[in-house]
Design a protein around this motif. Structure first.
Motif, short mmCIF file in Angstrom:
data_model
loop_
_atom_site.label_atom_id
_atom_site.label_comp_id
_atom_site.label_asym_id
_atom_site.label_seq_id
_atom_site.Cartn_x
_atom_site.Cartn_y
_atom_site.Cartn_z
N LEU A 44 -22.15 3.01 1.56
CA LEU A 44 -23.45 2.34 1.62
C LEU A 44 -24.43 2.99 0.65
N ARG A 45 -25.44 2.24 0.13
CA ARG A 45 -25.58 0.90 0.63
C ARG A 45 -24.94 -0.15 -0.28
N GLY A 46 -24.73 0.26 -1.53
CA GLY A 46 -24.37 -0.70 -2.58
C GLY A 46 -23.19 -1.61 -2.29
N GLU A 101 -16.23 0.48 -3.28
CA GLU A 101 -17.50 0.78 -3.95
C GLU A 101 -17.97 -0.43 -4.75
N ASP A 102 -19.29 -0.56 -4.92
CA ASP A 102 -19.80 -1.62 -5.78
C ASP A 102 -19.58 -1.28 -7.26
N ILE A 103 -19.78 0.00 -7.62
CA ILE A 103 -19.67 0.38 -9.04
C ILE A 103 -19.22 1.83 -9.21
N VAL A 104 -18.36 2.04 -10.20
CA VAL A 104 -18.07 3.40 -10.63
C VAL A 104 -18.76 3.60 -11.97
N ASP A 105 -19.69 4.53 -11.97
CA ASP A 105 -20.54 4.76 -13.14
C ASP A 105 -20.08 6.07 -13.79
N THR A 106 -20.73 7.18 -13.43
CA THR A 106 -20.26 8.48 -13.96
C THR A 106 -18.94 8.89 -13.29
N GLY A 107 -18.69 8.37 -12.10
CA GLY A 107 -17.48 8.77 -11.36
C GLY A 107 -17.72 9.92 -10.41
N ARG A 108 -18.93 10.47 -10.41
CA ARG A 108 -19.20 11.66 -9.58
C ARG A 108 -19.11 11.35 -8.08
N THR A 109 -19.68 10.22 -7.68
CA THR A 109 -19.68 9.88 -6.26
C THR A 109 -18.24 9.75 -5.76
N ASP A 161 -28.85 -2.01 -6.83
CA ASP A 161 -30.31 -2.04 -6.73
C ASP A 161 -31.02 -1.44 -7.93
N ARG A 167 -30.94 -6.24 -4.64
CA ARG A 167 -29.55 -6.22 -4.15
C ARG A 167 -29.07 -7.63 -3.78
C1 PRP Z 1 -24.50 3.91 -6.71
C2 PRP Z 1 -23.22 3.16 -6.41
C3 PRP Z 1 -22.21 4.26 -6.32
C4 PRP Z 1 -22.71 5.29 -7.31
C5 PRP Z 1 -21.93 5.19 -8.56
O1 PRP Z 1 -25.01 4.37 -5.51
O2 PRP Z 1 -23.30 2.43 -5.21
O3 PRP Z 1 -22.16 4.83 -5.03
O4 PRP Z 1 -24.11 4.99 -7.55
O5 PRP Z 1 -22.41 6.10 -9.50
P1 PRP Z 1 -21.55 7.32 -10.03
O6 PRP Z 1 -20.19 6.82 -10.40
O7 PRP Z 1 -22.36 7.75 -11.22
O8 PRP Z 1 -21.52 8.39 -8.97
P2 PRP Z 1 -26.53 4.83 -5.30
O9 PRP Z 1 -26.57 6.33 -5.28
O10 PRP Z 1 -27.39 4.12 -6.29
O11 PRP Z 1 -26.81 4.35 -3.82
P3 PRP Z 1 -26.64 2.89 -3.17
O12 PRP Z 1 -25.16 2.74 -2.85
O13 PRP Z 1 -27.49 2.98 -1.95
O14 PRP Z 1 -27.12 1.86 -4.15
#
Ligand code: PRP
Length: 181
Positions: A44-46, A101-109, A161, A167
Motif C-alpha cells: 500500500l498504498r499504490g 506493486e504498482d511500479i518498480v522505480d529505483t527498485g529499493r522498495t 500519486d 490515484r
Molecule cells: C511507490 C510505489 C512503490 C515505490 C517504488 O510508493 O508504490 O512502492 O514507490 O519506488 P522504488 O522502486 O524507487 O522503491 P510510495 O513510496 O510513493 O508510496 P505509495 O505506495 O503510498 O504511493
C-alpha cells in the motif's frame, strides 16, 4: 488543492485492461494447481487498484494481505531505507506468495521487501509489477510478471500519486509538477 496538467497518457484504459488480462493469464499458467491458497500481498498504498483488477483475473484459489511501507529520509530525497508501517496479518511460512506493486522505480522498495519476505521462509516468492521504469533502476530486481515498461517520467494515475492525489485516474499519465493552477 492545486491542480496540475497531465501532459500525456502513458498507459490507456484499454492497454491497462489488456495488460492485466495478460498478467493474470501468466500467473494462472505459472501456478497451475496449488495445494493451499496463493497469498497475494499488495504493497500500500499504490497497488490497491491494480491489485483489485489483478486478483479478478487469477483463477486459482487465493487470499489477499497487505503491507504498508514508508521511506525514511528528509522528505525530499529518499535515503533508500524503508520501514514497515503496517505488517502482514498472515504468516507466509511455507506458503506461495505473490508480491504485487504498482511500479518498480529505483527498485529499493522491492529489494527491501523481498529480503524481509525471504527471511520468513515462504515456499515460493514471486513478484508482479504493473509498471516498470528501467531507466530509474538503482537496485537490480527480477520481476517475474511485468506489466508495461515506461520512460523515466513522473507517472500518476491507476494507483500512483502526486502528493497523495491523482490515484483515481483510470489511466497512467505524465504529470507536470510545474503546471500548478
Ligand atoms: C511507490 C510505489 C512503490 C515505490 C517504488 O510508493 O508504490 O512502492 O514507490 O519506488 P522504488 O522502486 O524507487 O522503491 P510510495 O513510496 O510513493 O508510496 P505509495 O505506495 O503510498 O504511493
Amino acid at each position: 488543492m492545486k491542480t496540475h496538467e497531465i501532459t500525456k497518457i502513458l498507459v490507456s484504459e484499454e492497454e491497462i485492461k489488456k495488460t492485466v488480462q495478460r498478467l493474470g493469464a501468466e500467473i494462472n499458467a505459472h501456478y497451475g494447481q496449488l495445494d493451499r491458497e496463493l497469498i497475494v500481498v499488495g504493497l500500500l498504498r499504490g497497488s490497491f487498484i491494480f491489485m483489485a483488477d489483478l486478483v479478478r483475473q487469477i483463477k486459482i484459489p487465493l487470499v489477499v494481505d497487505f503491507m504498508t511501507l514508508a521511506s525514511y529520509g528528509d522528505g525530499t530525497v529518499s535515503s533508500g531505507d524503508v520501514k514497515v508501517v503496517m505488517d502482514l496479518d498472515s504468516s507466509i511460512e511455507d506458503r506461495d506468495v505473490l508480491l504485487v506493486e504498482d511500479i518498480v522505480d529505483t527498485g529499493r522498495t522491492f529489494s527491501k521487501v523481498i529480503r524481509m519476505m525471504r527471511n520468513r521462509n515462504p515456499r515460493s516468492l514471486k513478484i508482479c509489477a504493473f509498471l516498470n521504469k528501467p531507466a530509474a533502476r538503482i537496485v537490480d530486481i527480477d520481476i517475474d510478471f511485468c506489466g508495461v515498461d515506461i520512460p523515466n517520467e513522473f507517472a500518476v494515475g491507476y494507483g500512483l500519486d502526486y502528493a497523495q492525489g491523482y490515484r483515481q485516474l483510470p489511466y497512467v499519465g505524465v504529470l507536470d509538477p510545474d503546471s500548478a493552477q
